[in-house]
Design a protein around this motif. Structure first.
Motif, short mmCIF file in Angstrom:
data_model
loop_
_atom_site.label_atom_id
_atom_site.label_comp_id
_atom_site.label_asym_id
_atom_site.label_seq_id
_atom_site.Cartn_x
_atom_site.Cartn_y
_atom_site.Cartn_z
N ARG A 112 -4.62 -57.39 -56.83
CA ARG A 112 -5.16 -57.70 -55.50
C ARG A 112 -4.30 -58.68 -54.73
N ARG A 117 -2.20 -52.77 -49.16
CA ARG A 117 -3.07 -51.94 -48.31
C ARG A 117 -2.58 -51.91 -46.85
N ARG A 118 -2.51 -50.72 -46.30
CA ARG A 118 -2.04 -50.49 -44.93
C ARG A 118 -0.65 -51.07 -44.68
N ASN A 119 0.07 -51.30 -45.74
CA ASN A 119 1.39 -51.94 -45.61
C ASN A 119 2.49 -51.02 -46.11
N ASP A 140 -7.07 -48.22 -55.39
CA ASP A 140 -7.86 -48.76 -54.28
C ASP A 140 -7.02 -48.98 -53.02
N VAL A 141 -5.72 -49.14 -53.22
CA VAL A 141 -4.85 -49.37 -52.06
C VAL A 141 -4.86 -48.13 -51.16
N GLY A 142 -5.13 -46.98 -51.76
CA GLY A 142 -5.30 -45.78 -50.95
C GLY A 142 -4.02 -45.02 -50.65
N PRO B 5 -13.64 -51.72 -44.62
CA PRO B 5 -13.12 -52.41 -45.81
C PRO B 5 -13.44 -53.89 -45.74
N VAL B 50 -8.91 -56.07 -51.17
CA VAL B 50 -7.47 -56.03 -51.41
C VAL B 50 -6.78 -56.65 -50.21
N SER B 52 -4.62 -57.26 -47.14
CA SER B 52 -3.96 -56.42 -46.15
C SER B 52 -2.99 -57.26 -45.35
#
Lengths: 339, 339
Positions: A112, A117-119, A140-142, B5, B50, B52
């Motif tokens: 974590r 995420r989104r990066n 979970d980061v997707g 999220p 997580v 971001s």
């Protein structure tokens, strides 16, 4: 127009070529004729054009970045893997974010702490030896996850067959006529890595098949481990005639112990490593090559293809290993005496 | 709330701590009590939170990324520098983008092929030996530039004094009693790097001060160069009693040539390198330490401070070097014979 930064379109129009040609030239991709390349570069020069990552991100909805997660950055192995990944990503016009996990790893929630995420559009882990739970955390980061240095069912993995590699190395020493073959392996404070476990198993299996008793010493990873283990072996009632080390760093520490003791390699003791560290060539060390730059390149390509949907998320790529015979291994004295 | 999220604010509120405490815990920064750390981690766990990168970018107007530009990723030196940079950036909650320039470098417009504009808050170059023109090109990106491995007036630079380091190494050999001291240097296809030039000058100056004639061989970089140069020196009418190599890779190649020829180090020839490569310890090679991880950490801190406006853009940081005496250097035979 004087204050707006020049766009790729401006360069294309000035050079009289398509947008995609400008893109190829700008990222150093092949397949553009030298004169055209020259013309695009000149146009970009005249306009002081610099590539911006934002433009493409707005079009595709992607970040244009791939994250690479490594335990450490100092060991040579990771630099070589990163070099392989980097070349593939550049070719695909993607950027490479690098995260060194280091001393965060023992903390249960370390996944974590990485701002993934989104990066980024994909995550590549290098020799992280992730648990199932850690894999789930990274899910979970997707974004797609590509594991290197470990083989996990149902997940994109790039790996070598450590067990077969170590068994082959052991057979190399058996075929030279050795029977007293010791193995120096490693483990962390409280755990074996999957790769350590498999190499040890490969050695044990090959010895067992030859009807010989395995003789393994397990030490902390690194030169020192190899040096200490060799010290123990040299003080045995009947020392081995050959030593296989789980990886080259260990073999190099063992080599130093032998050199300092004035014991000839391979005259008195044959020594073999695993990985093909650049230092192995310097020491003329027989080893098993696993080409980390190729592993990196394969992982990079896999990440790109999974992101583009052209490759399934559970692709497994087994990379080849090969034995590199050098001057640190030879027949044992007794066998030589008979020949 | 079920589909949104979880945010850092949610974690802070659940754990009953401030936002900045959550931020510190998430990025592994020190200064948070263990129980609080535990509470924050549990809250994050329960919320599947997580980190971001986007959120902070929207607040600060920054990208939260620093770009590191290296010529190659494979050599050990760059991994160590990246390790140092990476730790500092993590502490500052910044991501690290890594660009390997590699074979693009000879192309005049290579700086434009890097997607740096609007993609990072600062650029760190590592041993790129940039020309004034290349620096100007990188200025066009519009973010602070920190150079490592070179010293450029008026620009943020982190460097060592290569000339003083090589002069000190030469004096070490002179003080042992050597007078026939050869130097193996390197240069690329058509150019010397600034560091190569300065180390050669340091050697020449120290020899000159001692009233001795410098004796230098210049080869392509790498082990092979060292091996070839040592071959030439060993076929001289009157070989040297000591050899200083511009860097450890060269010294290691020279070491292999000596080992293969059965020539004792240091009994017949003393050998000294520069850099403190991990292989130097393995070979017991006397060398000059320059601590690349410290150079990386200093460059990372400088990039952060310049971005935050707390350090001027023309800060120069000279990093220390130190001689590491090992067993590859000793007095020459003739001197030992007299004592």
């Amino acid at each position: 127009m004087s204050t707006r930064p020049p766009s790729m379109r401006d360069v294309a129009s000035r050079a009289g070529v398509s947008l995609s040609t400008v893109s190829r030239v700008m990222r150093g991709a092949p397949g553009v004729a030298p004169q055209v390349r020259e013309r695009v570069r000149n146009a970009a020069d005249e306009l002081s054009y610099v590539v911006s990552r934002n433009a493409s991100g707005l079009v595709t909805g992607r970040t244009g970045r791939v994250s690479v997660v490594v335990p450490y950055l100092k060991p040579w192995f990771f630099g070589s893997v990163l070099a392989g990944i980097s070349e593939v990503l550049r070719e695909a016009d993607l950027d490479m974010l690098v995260y060194q996990v280091g001393d965060l790893r023992p903390q249960p929630g370390w996944t974590r702490t990485l701002p993934l995420r989104r990066n980024c559009d994909a995550v590549i882990t290098v020799s992280m030896d992730l648990s199932e739970e850690e894999c789930h955390r990274l899910d979970d980061v997707g974004v797609p996850l590509v594991l290197t240095g470990q083989r996990v069912p149902g997940r994109a993995s790039v790996f070598i067959d450590d067990q077969a590699g170590a068994a082959g190395a052991t057979r190399h020493l058996l075929n030279l006529g050795h029977t007293r073959i010791a193995y120096i392996g490693s483990r962390g404070d409280s755990w074996y890595s999957g790769s350590s476990m498999n190499r040890l198993r490969g050695y044990q299996a090959a010895m067992g098949k030859a009807g010989l008793t395995p003789w393994s010493l397990i030490k902390p990873p690194g030169h020192e481990g190899g040096e200490h283990a060799m010290g123990e072996l040299l003080s045995d009632l009947d020392p081995p005639t050959a030593v296989l080390a789980e990886f080259d760093d260990i073999a190099m520490g063992a080599h130093r112990a032998l050199r300092r003791s004035g014991i000839g390699v391979p005259e008195a003791i044959s020594l073999m490593g695993f990985d093909n560290h650049e230092g192995a060539a310097i020491l003329d060390l027989t080893t098993v090559d696993q080409s980390p730059a190729d592993i990196g390149a394969a992982a990079g390509r896999l990440a790109v293809e999974i992101t583009e949907g052209t490759r399934p998320r559970d692709t497994h790529l087994e990379m080849p290993t090969q034995i590199i015979p050098r001057q640190s291994t030879s027949a044992p004295r007794s066998v030589r005496g008979l020949s």
